[in-house]
Write a protein that holds these residues in place. Sequence first.
Motif, PDB file in Angstrom:
ATOM      1  N   GLY A  97       0.804  -1.211   0.000  1.00  0.00           N
ATOM      2  CA  GLY A  97       0.000   0.000   0.000  1.00  0.00           C
ATOM      3  C   GLY A  97       0.838   1.263   0.000  1.00  0.00           C
ATOM      4  O   GLY A  97       2.054   1.234  -0.185  1.00  0.00           O
ATOM      5  N   HIS A  98       0.159   2.388   0.230  1.00  0.00           N
ATOM      6  CA  HIS A  98       0.849   3.675   0.169  1.00  0.00           C
ATOM      7  C   HIS A  98       1.654   3.988   1.430  1.00  0.00           C
ATOM      8  O   HIS A  98       2.247   5.055   1.540  1.00  0.00           O
ATOM      9  CB  HIS A  98      -0.144   4.806  -0.105  1.00  0.00           C
ATOM     10  CG  HIS A  98      -1.363   4.791   0.766  1.00  0.00           C
ATOM     11  ND1 HIS A  98      -1.318   4.570   2.121  1.00  0.00           N
ATOM     12  CD2 HIS A  98      -2.672   4.956   0.453  1.00  0.00           C
ATOM     13  CE1 HIS A  98      -2.539   4.626   2.621  1.00  0.00           C
ATOM     14  NE2 HIS A  98      -3.395   4.840   1.623  1.00  0.00           N
ATOM     15  N   ALA A 132       0.673   4.408   4.641  1.00  0.00           N
ATOM     16  CA  ALA A 132      -0.079   4.873   5.805  1.00  0.00           C
ATOM     17  C   ALA A 132      -0.899   3.723   6.368  1.00  0.00           C
ATOM     18  O   ALA A 132      -1.555   3.007   5.619  1.00  0.00           O
ATOM     19  CB  ALA A 132      -0.996   6.025   5.409  1.00  0.00           C
ATOM     20  N   PRO A 133      -0.877   3.502   7.670  1.00  0.00           N
ATOM     21  CA  PRO A 133      -1.666   2.405   8.245  1.00  0.00           C
ATOM     22  C   PRO A 133      -3.154   2.728   8.243  1.00  0.00           C
ATOM     23  O   PRO A 133      -3.556   3.897   8.286  1.00  0.00           O
ATOM     24  CB  PRO A 133      -1.124   2.304   9.672  1.00  0.00           C
ATOM     25  CG  PRO A 133      -0.633   3.688   9.977  1.00  0.00           C
ATOM     26  CD  PRO A 133      -0.105   4.242   8.685  1.00  0.00           C
ATOM     27  N   SER A 134      -3.951   1.695   8.208  1.00  0.00           N
ATOM     28  CA  SER A 134      -5.405   1.876   8.294  1.00  0.00           C
ATOM     29  C   SER A 134      -5.768   2.405   9.673  1.00  0.00           C
ATOM     30  O   SER A 134      -5.191   2.014  10.690  1.00  0.00           O
ATOM     31  CB  SER A 134      -6.122   0.545   8.056  1.00  0.00           C
ATOM     32  OG  SER A 134      -5.886   0.061   6.770  1.00  0.00           O
ATOM     33  N   ARG A 135      -6.745   3.285   9.693  1.00  0.00           N
ATOM     34  CA  ARG A 135      -7.311   3.730  10.964  1.00  0.00           C
ATOM     35  C   ARG A 135      -8.701   4.291  10.702  1.00  0.00           C
ATOM     36  O   ARG A 135      -9.007   4.745   9.603  1.00  0.00           O
ATOM     37  CB  ARG A 135      -6.431   4.742  11.683  1.00  0.00           C
ATOM     38  CG  ARG A 135      -6.042   5.946  10.896  1.00  0.00           C
ATOM     39  CD  ARG A 135      -4.910   6.709  11.576  1.00  0.00           C
ATOM     40  NE  ARG A 135      -4.467   7.833  10.782  1.00  0.00           N
ATOM     41  CZ  ARG A 135      -4.923   9.069  10.913  1.00  0.00           C
ATOM     42  NH1 ARG A 135      -5.846   9.338  11.821  1.00  0.00           N
ATOM     43  NH2 ARG A 135      -4.469  10.041  10.157  1.00  0.00           N
ATOM     44  N   TYR A 160      -5.459   7.087  -4.293  1.00  0.00           N
ATOM     45  CA  TYR A 160      -4.730   6.134  -3.444  1.00  0.00           C
ATOM     46  C   TYR A 160      -3.272   6.015  -3.889  1.00  0.00           C
ATOM     47  O   TYR A 160      -2.367   5.863  -3.068  1.00  0.00           O
ATOM     48  CB  TYR A 160      -5.410   4.768  -3.521  1.00  0.00           C
ATOM     49  CG  TYR A 160      -4.765   3.689  -2.688  1.00  0.00           C
ATOM     50  CD1 TYR A 160      -5.206   3.433  -1.398  1.00  0.00           C
ATOM     51  CD2 TYR A 160      -3.727   2.905  -3.194  1.00  0.00           C
ATOM     52  CE1 TYR A 160      -4.623   2.433  -0.621  1.00  0.00           C
ATOM     53  CE2 TYR A 160      -3.133   1.910  -2.437  1.00  0.00           C
ATOM     54  CZ  TYR A 160      -3.589   1.681  -1.149  1.00  0.00           C
ATOM     55  OH  TYR A 160      -3.000   0.688  -0.380  1.00  0.00           O
ATOM     56  N   LEU A 175      -6.823   8.347   3.391  1.00  0.00           N
ATOM     57  CA  LEU A 175      -7.380   7.046   3.765  1.00  0.00           C
ATOM     58  C   LEU A 175      -8.790   6.961   3.180  1.00  0.00           C
ATOM     59  O   LEU A 175      -9.680   7.720   3.567  1.00  0.00           O
ATOM     60  CB  LEU A 175      -7.406   6.897   5.288  1.00  0.00           C
ATOM     61  CG  LEU A 175      -6.032   6.865   5.976  1.00  0.00           C
ATOM     62  CD1 LEU A 175      -6.198   6.710   7.477  1.00  0.00           C
ATOM     63  CD2 LEU A 175      -5.162   5.742   5.420  1.00  0.00           C
ATOM     64  N   GLN A 190      -7.562  -4.239   6.102  1.00  0.00           N
ATOM     65  CA  GLN A 190      -7.101  -3.256   7.080  1.00  0.00           C
ATOM     66  C   GLN A 190      -5.611  -3.395   7.358  1.00  0.00           C
ATOM     67  O   GLN A 190      -4.928  -2.403   7.582  1.00  0.00           O
ATOM     68  CB  GLN A 190      -7.908  -3.399   8.370  1.00  0.00           C
ATOM     69  CG  GLN A 190      -9.352  -2.974   8.205  1.00  0.00           C
ATOM     70  CD  GLN A 190     -10.219  -3.267   9.422  1.00  0.00           C
ATOM     71  OE1 GLN A 190     -11.431  -3.166   9.351  1.00  0.00           O
ATOM     72  NE2 GLN A 190      -9.622  -3.644  10.536  1.00  0.00           N
ATOM     73  N   ASN A 229      -3.271  -4.544   5.231  1.00  0.00           N
ATOM     74  CA  ASN A 229      -2.386  -4.435   4.071  1.00  0.00           C
ATOM     75  C   ASN A 229      -2.599  -3.227   3.174  1.00  0.00           C
ATOM     76  O   ASN A 229      -1.674  -2.841   2.452  1.00  0.00           O
ATOM     77  CB  ASN A 229      -2.514  -5.701   3.213  1.00  0.00           C
ATOM     78  CG  ASN A 229      -1.971  -6.929   3.894  1.00  0.00           C
ATOM     79  OD1 ASN A 229      -0.778  -7.212   3.837  1.00  0.00           O
ATOM     80  ND2 ASN A 229      -2.853  -7.681   4.548  1.00  0.00           N
ATOM     81  N   GLY A 273      -4.050   0.073   3.921  1.00  0.00           N
ATOM     82  CA  GLY A 273      -4.015   1.465   4.368  1.00  0.00           C
ATOM     83  C   GLY A 273      -5.264   2.204   3.947  1.00  0.00           C
ATOM     84  O   GLY A 273      -5.249   3.014   3.020  1.00  0.00           O
ATOM     85  N   SER A 322     -10.637   2.506   8.179  1.00  0.00           N
ATOM     86  CA  SER A 322     -11.139   1.271   8.782  1.00  0.00           C
ATOM     87  C   SER A 322     -12.430   1.478   9.560  1.00  0.00           C
ATOM     88  O   SER A 322     -12.889   0.570  10.258  1.00  0.00           O
ATOM     89  CB  SER A 322     -10.075   0.658   9.704  1.00  0.00           C
ATOM     90  OG  SER A 322      -9.704   1.567  10.721  1.00  0.00           O
TER      91      SER A 322
END
Length: 429
Positions: free
Chosen positions: A140-141, A143-146, A191, A198, A275, A277, A279, A282
């Motif tokens: 992904g880019h 940034a973590p999912s949140r 994205y 996100l 979520q 993998n 970003g 979520s």
Amino acid sequence: MGGLSLVDGWLPIVLLAVGGIALFGLLTRWGRGAVVTVVLAVLVAALAYAGLNPLLVDALDLLPEPLPRQVLIWIALGLGGVVLAVGSLFGTRPGRKVLALVCGLLVLVSAASQINVYFQQYPTVSALAGTGDERSFAGGHGAPSRPMTTPVASRWRGPATAPSSIESAPIPGTVSGFTARDAQLYLPAAYNSPNAPLLPVLVLVAGQPGGPEDWVVGGTLQALMDDVAERHGGLAPVTVVVDPNGADGNNTMCMDSDIAKADTYLSVDVPRWIQANLGVDSNHAHWSFGGWSFGGTCALQMATRHPDLYPNFVDLAGEREPAISADRTQTIRIAFHGDTAAFDALTPLTLLAQRRYPGVWGYFACGGEEQEVGAWQTEVSTAAQRAGMTVRTQVVPGQGHSWGVPHASLPPAMDFLGPRLGLTAPNAR
């Protein structure tokens, strides 16, 4: 050449005309056996037209619903042409034999072309040749999912500096134990850009028989979702086309049953992988689940069984309930060892009658020429409204059970769900 349309324009018309000329050429054979060949061809064509649905649907349980009348006509004509071609190989000169083979092939190509015009499975020459530019997902880019509490439309103004892409990735059945084919990912231009926000999520399922690539090829997913992005200021959901069946001929009905734990795969393994993998946003209030035909049935199942995960859904030409066979008793015997109560407890119509879903939005669409599916849509959408869902329906004029339905209805469905997914700012007009 690769972009040449196989469903409209001049090419299908030319193929139809060539097939007609070839069929006429096969019918002009005179001499010994000619009458017998014609009679056999007519009998085979009539038998195919009258008997294919009873054979495939009732006797062999290979299809849960009948083939459309137009498709049966073209199958019958194609088989009749084969009989004529084979009959012309006997008692004729070598030149006539070669001509018969060529004409028989042209009749088959013409019939196949018209079947494709109906289903729109291969919209272009490049789609038929499989010359797409799909690539494996490399990550992904960053940034973590949140979970986001605000809509992405209020958090991002662009511009997107990279094109959208179609990529593939395996989603393992870590909890369910299910073995799926690789998912197809539509990653919007936003994205793929350095300033990526996100984004919300759309999970899609194709028809059965079929697989995730069908949404990319027949469904022209990238073009459809690029259109969605264009309509929403460059924003579209990250779209993950998943496989709940494992193979073209399998049918899990998107349920946990004796066949497989497909529901667990879709409700646990898939969202966890997305979520972990991709970003993405979520917050499941910004997630949706959609599908075409079998996938539409699956979408309504996910919304009724897991409204906390998928509170928005798109049911495109789905059935009134999941099915393996046209014989409901057979479906229940195969999947639930004959336990009707266990099956009924998981079907959308049962859940819609028992529960309330005031927080769920759903979009239904079907073709104007598919009367049975239209009746199912009316029944199920009415039940959904009675259960408190916010519902919109669409009938696509002139379309049967074909990819023409998703082509015409997926972008409007995303418009309808736009405020829910966050593609539309709260005060946007």
